[in-house]
Design a protein around this motif. Sequence first.
Motif: not given
Length: 497
Positions: A438-440, A465-467, A472-474, A477-480
Amino acid sequence: MPPVPETATPADTAEWAAIATVLARGDDRGRLLEILLEVRDAKGGIGISQAGLLALAERLRLFPSEAYEVATAFPAVNYAATTPYAADGCGDLVCGLLHGALGAGVCRNRCDGPRPEPVPRSFAAYRAAGGYGQLGRIMADPGAAAQMLERLSVHQAVGRAGVGFPVAEKWRQVIAAGGTPVVIVNGDEGELAIFKDRFILENDPHGVIEAALVAARVIGADQVFLYVRDDYVPIHAILRQALMEVAGAGLAEGLALELRRSGGAFICGEETALIASLEGRPARPVERPPFPTACGYLGRPTLLHNVETFYRVTAAWGGTLGSPASALLDPEVRLFSVSGRVCAPGPKPMRGLLRLADLVEIAGGMQDGHALGGMVIGGSAGALVSAADCYRPLADLLDEGLRLGTGGAIVFGATDEPRAIAARMAAYLARESCGQCGPCRIGTAHASRALAAPGPLDQHLLEDLAAVMGEASLCALGRNAGRFLGRLSIPGRGVSA
């Protein structure tokens, strides 16, 4: 396969014949993506139909949903299409800078200028320069494997996918895991405006293959995959020829060598997603640990490096000169992919880069009518660097947290709108999210809409969104993407309102 129904049209009959021909070359479930791509090729670029997919699923003993997930997860499969697949439709950042209005194409960063047909160094030329000598020594002397690991340690070889993890340590982790490992050469290269691996493969494919074979001998692997972008069509022919030559010379004895194509999904840059696609599953990252070095392809220890990392490994034993890519055997040379508003875009090996602005000079300067506005450094989730910062010492920018990533540099002009550039980057990330977490999935979509909307930026939304995405991204891709938004949401920097 089930018999062709009497009501089948000529197109149906042709498709079923194509499926049967492809399956005759292998009906392993793990080849599902490759089978789908081969059927597409046999049909002139038109993807498999729903009826064809159901028949294929039955033959491979898959649930229809399993086959459907894979067919729809990879754009290159062109599932149920009525027109041929084309990977040259411009729809991303570089093409937007150069050509204005953007369509919905999927070329992804091929705008690095016209290129002649590649003329790779031949097998004979590579061997004449000393190529495959190190492989021969390891094959003849089992004790040479330990010496190779020591050489990698002394040489301080590191991964070139952006993290810089020590190569020798990764190899040792695979060995320590036990079992029979697998080696994967990642040539998917789906990042925005990155084409360094293509440059290496077009010029010196045997350097990459020898490094992969040496790695396989050192860690005790019995299988080597070369995983290459589907739209790198000339490279497919180069590699197939090279693999035939290697096998014919007896250099791959006891090893299974296989070329596989990716399906146009950026997420396959994440190693667990890439491995999933090789297993015939949708490209979705998995939680780590365990890491692929312990439990990767089909649960086996897996060594995975990108093309540049493998190629640079050859420097540990001296490498072989004689190719434009040979400059990379100098560990202080970094390969940049320069594109955008420059006169001579393309791969640029550079030693001792002092300022980012120097990349513009080596790429032929700015196009007529444009002054330097800045650069996107580090790919789709990289940083927008202002023109003033491009003239500052690069060492200072790195100390302040700039990441060069895989060496992408998209040059934009002073009249180009940074916020529009950031919006294109965010849209790319949203499109390429696998949607698993979900986060990504939600965060990239929100970010894309926020940056594309008229009016001032909602800084609080970007910060939230950045936090969430960053923590929390898997997968990366999401963390970056979260880090990318974090840089944008800092007042006075990037594209803040």
